[in-house]
Structures are given as C-alpha cells and as structure tokens.
Design a protein around this motif. Structure first.
Motif, PDB file in Angstrom:
ATOM      1  N   SER A  73       0.812  -1.205   0.000  1.00 25.77           N
ATOM      2  CA  SER A  73       0.000   0.000   0.000  1.00 25.77           C
ATOM      3  C   SER A  73       0.855   1.269   0.000  1.00 25.77           C
ATOM      4  O   SER A  73       0.414   2.326  -0.396  1.00 25.77           O
ATOM      5  CB  SER A  73      -0.928   0.007   1.209  1.00 25.77           C
ATOM      6  OG  SER A  73      -0.132   0.058   2.372  1.00 25.77           O
ATOM      7  N   LEU A 128      -4.434   7.114 -16.079  1.00 26.08           N
ATOM      8  CA  LEU A 128      -4.049   6.278 -14.941  1.00 26.08           C
ATOM      9  C   LEU A 128      -3.423   7.127 -13.846  1.00 26.08           C
ATOM     10  O   LEU A 128      -3.178   6.644 -12.743  1.00 26.08           O
ATOM     11  CB  LEU A 128      -3.040   5.206 -15.375  1.00 26.08           C
ATOM     12  CG  LEU A 128      -3.541   4.034 -16.205  1.00 26.08           C
ATOM     13  CD1 LEU A 128      -2.404   3.047 -16.441  1.00 26.08           C
ATOM     14  CD2 LEU A 128      -4.687   3.331 -15.511  1.00 26.08           C
ATOM     15  N   THR A 178       4.660  -2.025 -12.532  1.00 26.54           N
ATOM     16  CA  THR A 178       3.313  -2.061 -11.978  1.00 26.54           C
ATOM     17  C   THR A 178       3.003  -0.747 -11.282  1.00 26.54           C
ATOM     18  O   THR A 178       3.831  -0.236 -10.520  1.00 26.54           O
ATOM     19  CB  THR A 178       3.175  -3.199 -10.953  1.00 26.54           C
ATOM     20  OG1 THR A 178       3.799  -4.365 -11.491  1.00 26.54           O
ATOM     21  CG2 THR A 178       1.715  -3.500 -10.673  1.00 26.54           C
ATOM     22  N   TYR A 204       0.451   0.994  -8.619  1.00 23.58           N
ATOM     23  CA  TYR A 204      -0.558   0.718  -7.608  1.00 23.58           C
ATOM     24  C   TYR A 204      -1.312   2.002  -7.351  1.00 23.58           C
ATOM     25  O   TYR A 204      -0.713   3.002  -6.955  1.00 23.58           O
ATOM     26  CB  TYR A 204       0.099   0.238  -6.315  1.00 23.58           C
ATOM     27  CG  TYR A 204       0.883  -1.036  -6.492  1.00 23.58           C
ATOM     28  CD1 TYR A 204       0.259  -2.271  -6.416  1.00 23.58           C
ATOM     29  CD2 TYR A 204       2.249  -0.991  -6.758  1.00 23.58           C
ATOM     30  CE1 TYR A 204       0.984  -3.442  -6.595  1.00 23.58           C
ATOM     31  CE2 TYR A 204       2.979  -2.162  -6.943  1.00 23.58           C
ATOM     32  CZ  TYR A 204       2.335  -3.382  -6.859  1.00 23.58           C
ATOM     33  OH  TYR A 204       3.046  -4.530  -7.038  1.00 23.58           O
ATOM     34  N   SER A 205      -2.608   1.956  -7.622  1.00 29.51           N
ATOM     35  CA  SER A 205      -3.380   3.179  -7.467  1.00 29.51           C
ATOM     36  C   SER A 205      -4.779   2.826  -7.009  1.00 29.51           C
ATOM     37  O   SER A 205      -5.454   1.997  -7.622  1.00 29.51           O
ATOM     38  CB  SER A 205      -3.426   3.910  -8.816  1.00 29.51           C
ATOM     39  OG  SER A 205      -4.345   4.961  -8.767  1.00 29.51           O
ATOM     40  N   GLU A 206      -5.210   3.433  -5.930  1.00 32.89           N
ATOM     41  CA  GLU A 206      -6.531   3.197  -5.370  1.00 32.89           C
ATOM     42  C   GLU A 206      -6.831   1.701  -5.241  1.00 32.89           C
ATOM     43  O   GLU A 206      -7.820   1.206  -5.766  1.00 32.89           O
ATOM     44  CB  GLU A 206      -7.594   3.917  -6.205  1.00 32.89           C
ATOM     45  CG  GLU A 206      -7.535   5.416  -5.983  1.00 32.89           C
ATOM     46  CD  GLU A 206      -8.257   6.208  -7.054  1.00 32.89           C
ATOM     47  OE1 GLU A 206      -8.737   5.583  -8.009  1.00 32.89           O
ATOM     48  OE2 GLU A 206      -8.311   7.437  -6.918  1.00 32.89           O
ATOM     49  N   SER A 207      -5.942   1.002  -4.567  1.00 36.95           N
ATOM     50  CA  SER A 207      -5.985  -0.441  -4.332  1.00 36.95           C
ATOM     51  C   SER A 207      -6.218  -1.268  -5.601  1.00 36.95           C
ATOM     52  O   SER A 207      -6.832  -2.324  -5.569  1.00 36.95           O
ATOM     53  CB  SER A 207      -7.007  -0.808  -3.240  1.00 36.95           C
ATOM     54  OG  SER A 207      -8.291  -0.351  -3.569  1.00 36.95           O
ATOM     55  N   GLN A 208      -5.736  -0.744  -6.706  1.00 37.99           N
ATOM     56  CA  GLN A 208      -5.743  -1.511  -7.958  1.00 37.99           C
ATOM     57  C   GLN A 208      -4.301  -1.659  -8.433  1.00 37.99           C
ATOM     58  O   GLN A 208      -3.469  -0.806  -8.135  1.00 37.99           O
ATOM     59  CB  GLN A 208      -6.518  -0.760  -9.045  1.00 37.99           C
ATOM     60  CG  GLN A 208      -7.994  -0.572  -8.780  1.00 37.99           C
ATOM     61  CD  GLN A 208      -8.809  -1.762  -9.237  1.00 37.99           C
ATOM     62  OE1 GLN A 208      -8.359  -2.527 -10.091  1.00 37.99           O
ATOM     63  NE2 GLN A 208      -9.988  -1.933  -8.668  1.00 37.99           N
ATOM     64  N   GLU A 209      -4.064  -2.733  -9.173  1.00 39.72           N
ATOM     65  CA  GLU A 209      -2.742  -2.913  -9.776  1.00 39.72           C
ATOM     66  C   GLU A 209      -2.867  -2.776 -11.279  1.00 39.72           C
ATOM     67  O   GLU A 209      -3.782  -3.329 -11.872  1.00 39.72           O
ATOM     68  CB  GLU A 209      -2.216  -4.330  -9.501  1.00 39.72           C
ATOM     69  CG  GLU A 209      -1.774  -4.556  -8.089  1.00 39.72           C
ATOM     70  CD  GLU A 209      -1.216  -5.969  -7.920  1.00 39.72           C
ATOM     71  OE1 GLU A 209      -0.811  -6.590  -8.938  1.00 39.72           O
ATOM     72  OE2 GLU A 209      -1.203  -6.451  -6.778  1.00 39.72           O
ATOM     73  N   TYR A 210      -1.968  -2.036 -11.876  1.00 38.45           N
ATOM     74  CA  TYR A 210      -1.991  -1.886 -13.322  1.00 38.45           C
ATOM     75  C   TYR A 210      -0.647  -2.313 -13.902  1.00 38.45           C
ATOM     76  O   TYR A 210       0.387  -1.759 -13.532  1.00 38.45           O
ATOM     77  CB  TYR A 210      -2.260  -0.436 -13.723  1.00 38.45           C
ATOM     78  CG  TYR A 210      -3.547   0.119 -13.168  1.00 38.45           C
ATOM     79  CD1 TYR A 210      -4.743  -0.007 -13.881  1.00 38.45           C
ATOM     80  CD2 TYR A 210      -3.579   0.766 -11.934  1.00 38.45           C
ATOM     81  CE1 TYR A 210      -5.929   0.493 -13.369  1.00 38.45           C
ATOM     82  CE2 TYR A 210      -4.757   1.271 -11.414  1.00 38.45           C
ATOM     83  CZ  TYR A 210      -5.932   1.136 -12.138  1.00 38.45           C
ATOM     84  OH  TYR A 210      -7.096   1.632 -11.620  1.00 38.45           O
TER      85      TYR A 210
END
Ligand SMILES: Nc1ncnc2c1ncn2[C@@H]1O[C@H](COP(=O)(O)OP(=O)(O)OP(=O)(O)O)[C@@H](O)[C@H]1O
Ligand SMILES: [Mg+2]
Lengths: 274, 289
Positions: free
Chosen positions: A3, A95, A74, A76-82
C-alpha cells in the motif's frame, strides 16, 4: 507494504542497437540491466547517475514511449494494480501518470493560458462539437478548466507575475526558465498521482530553482502526488528528496536517504568526482 | 450583374473548399493532395443519389458528407505509418486512384463522357435571374455551414488539442491525447466538407467529368490554401477572394484569354515563392509553414 508503493519497476532491461557504418556487426548497448526500483507513495524519490546512465530511457519506458525487452512495471493506485506494459502511451495520463521532459515541451504557438488548459482532462467535452449536443456539460467542464488555470496563475504565481499579466501572449516568447516553470505548472492541471520529472532544474537560475522546488513541495504535500525526480543538482536533491537512488551500469547501484547516498564512497568516486 | 453573381458563387464554392482544406492541413500536420478527389467523390455520389435514386438535394448532402468523411478518415489512418512527405505521397496515390476509377469505370460513372443535366434546386419561384440567385443563396448557405463547422472546431477544446498535436505529438501523448483518433476525426470533418462542396459544384456547373477532379486541381487547392493562409477563418476566405480576383485582374489588364491561364499559373507560383519567403503564414493565416 504494497500500500505504500505507487510504482514498482521489476528487473527491466533495455538495450539499443548501435549500427556502425564501418562494421557489419551490430553493437548492443545495454542501458538498463534488470533494473529494480520502487517509488513510494507521497514521497519525492530522486534518481541520480552520470550522463547516459539510462535515466531518461527508464522514464521513456514507464511512459510507454519505448518498449523494454524484459521485466515489468506495476502501478498501484486506489488499491488496484496496473501492469503498465498493457497500456498505450496516451492512456497513462488517465491512470494518473504525468511527465515532464528533459527539454522544453511547451506549445510555443499557444498562449500561456492555453498551455495550461491543454493539461486539463476535458473528457467528453473534448469531442468535436460537444457544445452542440452536450452544451450544459461542456460549458461546465470548460468553466472548471478555466477556473483551475486562473487559480494556478493567481495563487501560485500571483497577479504580479508575468504569467498572469501575459497570460494571453504566445508561450514561444518566454525564456527557457519561464517555459520550464509553466510546464511544471501545467502538470498541476491534471489529476496526476505520480509525476515523472526529468531534470526540472537543468539550465534554471537559482530564483527559478527555488520556485520549482516550491511547486514540487506543493504537489507532494498539498496535492498528494508522488514524484520520481531525475536530477543532477545535488543541492536540490538534498533539499527536496526523501529517497535517492544512484544508477550505475544499468542498475540501481546504491539507494537510501539523500545524505547517505551522496555521502557514499562509491557514489562520490563514480559520480560526484570527489 | 449576372457576371458579378457568378463570381460571388465561385467565391462561395472556393471558400467551402479552402475551409475544408484548412481544417486538415492547417490544424494538423497532414498536408493533403487529395482534396480534388474528395470533391469529385462528393460530386459523383451526390449526382448518383439525386439522378439515380431520385433523392432531393437536401437529403443527398448529409449522405455525401458521411460517405466522403468516412473515406477521409480511413485515408488519415495511413498517417500512422507514413509521416510527413510519405503521407503526402499516399494522398497523391489516393487522388490518382479516385481519378482512375471515375475515368475508367464508365458503366458507373460514364467515364470521360461525364454527366450532364445536373442542377441546383431553385430557391425562388419566378425571378428573372432565378438560377444565379438560387445558386448564390445555396452557396451562402454552404459557406455559413462550413464557417460554423470550422469556427466551432477552432474555438473548442478539441481545436486546442489539434493544435497541440500539430506542434508536438509526444507531449500530447503524455497529456493523455491520442493523435491518431483526433486526426481521424478532423479528417472526417474536412473530407466531409470537401464532399459537400463537390455536390454544390456539380449542381452549379451542371456538368461533371473526371478531368475536373484531377491532381492538378488538388495542387491548385493546396496552393491557394497556402497563399490565403490556414488554421483560422480569415485565411481560407482571403485565399478564395484571391482565386476569384486574380483572373479578373488579368482580364482588366486586357490579356487574351489564351494567355491568361498560363500567366495565372506563373503568378500563383511567384506569389507562393514570395509568401514562403516573406510571409510563411499566407495572406491571413495562423499556421506558419
Ligand atoms: N533511441 C536511442 N537509440 C540509441 N541509443 C540511445 C537511444 N536513446 C538513448 N540511447 C543511449 O542510451 C544511453 C542512455 O541515455 P539516456 O538518455 O537514458 O541517459 P540519461 O541517464 O538520461 O543521461 P542524461 O543525464 O545526460 O540525460 C545513452 O548512451 C544514449 O546514447
Ligand atoms: Mg536524461
């Protein structure tokens, strides 16, 4: 742990093919060699290293302007992984990734205010003839963009500043330092979570360096942006960065607090020349 | 008087054509030498819709706009791989393709014979110069439509994005804009407007044949667009005025018609060179070359 991280660069490699006129064999120049690097949330992470160390190349890979040979990046943004390698360059802004280039990328034929407005994400109000079929919405978005641009000019630079006074003049007339400042301010028009800043203070006079430092602190501490900062100015790094990485031979050679890294024996010998 | 009306109608026709050209070549960096092909497509499709299917003029217009627009959009996608001069070559290729089709597929297009007996709808019932007056009214309507279409692009966030792409595509990418789609959209609009200029042309002249829509017409259009200036409203209008005024000026000087055409070419060439040297934005344009 995850996080606290916004960007994770995992064993990224990149080499360029250098063709010599005189020989038939191609030379591979290995610029990034299984580079690992982490950018923490809400911090300023500095990236230092000699000319040609591959810092800008790394930014180009993160921005998707060039492809890496291997590895992964990767976000990590707003509890998402891209997985960034699945995205196209123009999708990164949405993004939340912003970029300042190493040289001036201001739109010289546009006015100062338009240079700010173009940094705003208009969404559907940017469709052609949007004001005909969604008049209310496009007027509202347009109004918000203009208000934001004027607010940046007024509150950050003030009404005594030439940016305010000359806001309808073409930006091509600005000095190099002014262009860089405007370009940094343009990033504040978008909703970025991570900014990749490539030498914002190169070629900049001390007063402007202070001003850019002020913008940087504002972005991080008031807007909650995380910054990955390429710099050759060690005063600037010491003053603003929370973490510092020294790149050498295509790898993240030494990292730690700026004081530790800049005091490191190897860094002093290989980079600082002391 | 009639002659003055005719010149005014020509002005409206050229204004539509140059406005459409300016949207593409002025607001993006896609220099095109296929504008005549789109005008020709518009003319032929329009005539076929009206004479073949019996559609009224007013209904043929939107259909022509959409069909030529889509074709222009597809052509713009070639710019993804072909940059700069190579894209110009691609537009020349497309221009030749359309001309060959119009010329050789005579079962559909009547080939070199051309199509006669086309007319504009009459706006007035029984005035003495009704045909010319109708033409002028329709021409003005077309210009107003083209001007509004251009103005709404120029004054919008979309127009700003196009100007950004024109200056630096990489910056626009990192600011979250896709150059390919934005260029495709403006090429749709530009080619669509050229297409409807074509249907107006066919209706007013009353006769079309493939040689009206050859590469040299495309070159002429681009030259006039550059002379007038692009990327704004006044440039294309100045260019159209110029096209209409030069032959008249030559006539006033008492030149024989047979010489005038050649001298006109020379004059255009000289003016183009002079402008490139002293006024790269054209007479009244916004974009410099
Ligand atoms: N497109 C390319 N083709 C071939 N070689 C390239 C290309 N781009 C960069 N390089 C090479 O890769 C190496 C790293 O370049 P890069 O621009 O990433 O360095 P940098 O760390 O940003 O340096 P500086 O501090 O001078 O900006 C250099 O040797 C450069 O010549
Ligand atoms: Mg660099």
């Amino acid at each position: 742990m995850v996080s606290d991280i916004i960007l994770e660069i995992d064993s990224v490699s990149k080499s360029f093919i250098i063709t010599h006129n005189s020989s038939i064999t191609d030379n591979h120049l290995l610029v990034l060699d299984s580079l690992d690097l982490i950018v923490e949330c809400g911090k300023i992470t500095a990236l230092i290293g000699s000319n040609g160390a591959g810092k800008t190349t790394l930014f180009n890979i993160v921005s998707r302007l060039i492809d890496a040979e291997k590895g992964s990046i990767t976000l990590y943004s707003e509890s998402q992984e891209y997985n960034l390698f699945k995205y196209k360059p123009h999708q990164l802004a949405s993004l939340g990734i912003g970029r300042l280039f190493q040289s001036s990328h201001i739109f010289e034929q546009m006015s100062i205010i338009d240079n700010l407005l173009i940094g705003y994400q208009y969404g559907s109000a940017e469709f052609p003839y949007a004001n005909l079929y969604i008049p209310g919405k496009s007027r509202e978005i347009d109004g918000r963009a203009k208000a934001k641009a004027l607010e940046i000019l007024k509150t950050i630079f003030g009404t005594d500043h030439y940016f305010w006074k000359q806001r309808n003049q073409v930006a091509g007339r600005l000095s190099y330092g002014q262009k860089r400042l405007l370009e940094t301010a343009r990033l504040m028009m978008g909703n970025y979570k991570l900014m990749l800043l490539d030498e914002p203070t190169a070629g900049i006079s001390p007063p402007f360096r202070i001003e850019i430092g002020r913008l940087l602190e504002k972005m991080v501490h008031e807007m909650g942006v995380s910054v990955l900062l390429i710099e050759h100015n060690m005063h600037f790094v010491r003053e603003h960065a929370d973490i510092c990485h020294f790149m050498h031979n295509g790898r993240d050679h030494v990292f730690g607090t700026p004081a530790d890294v800049l005091g490191n024996e190897e860094v002093r010998r290989m980079y600082l020349g002391a | 008087m009639n002659y003055l009306l005719h010149l005014s109608i020509l002005f409206t026709l050229y204004a539509c054509i140059l406005l459409s050209t300016s949207l593409m070549a002025g607001l993006t960096n896609l220099i095109t030498l296929a504008q005549a092909a789109f005008i020709g497509m518009g003319a032929y499709i329009g005539v076929w819709l009206m004479k073949g299917l019996g559609l009224p003029f007013i209904l043929a217009i939107p259909i022509v706009l959409i069909l030529t627009g889509i074709t222009g959009l597809l052509l713009s996608l070639a710019s993804v791989r072909l940059k700069g001069d190579y894209y110009i070559l691609a537009t020349i290729g497309f221009q030749s393709l359309v001309f060959s089709f119009l010329y050789n597929c005579d079962s559909i297009t009547k080939g070199p014979m051309g199509i006669v007996g086309i007319s504009l709808p009459s706006v007035f019932q029984s005035a003495s110069h009704s045909y010319l007056y109708s033409g002028l009214v329709i021409g003005i309507a077309f210009v107003v439509f083209s001007v509004l279409s251009t103005l709404l692009v120029l004054r919008s966030p979309f127009g700003r994005v196009l100007k950004g792409i024109r200056e630096n595509e990489t910056t626009m990418l990192t600011l979250g804009r896709n150059p390919v789609t934005n260029k495709a959209i403006i090429c749709f609009i530009s080619s669509g407007l050229a297409g409807i200029a074509g249907i107006f042309y066919a209706g007013y002249i009353g006769y079309i044949d493939p040689t009206n829509f050859k590469l040299d017409f495309s070159v002429f259009i681009l030259t006039a667009a550059i002379i007038g200036g692009m990327g704004n409203l006044t440039g294309p209008l100045a260019g159209s005025l110029f096209i209409v005024a030069v032959p008249e000026a030559l006539r006033l000087l008492g030149l024989q018609v047979s010489h005038a055409a050649n001298i006109q070419q020379i004059i255009y060439g000289l003016i183009l060179i002079a402008l490139m040297r002293f006024r790269p934005r054209g007479i009244a344009g916004e974009k410099s070359f």
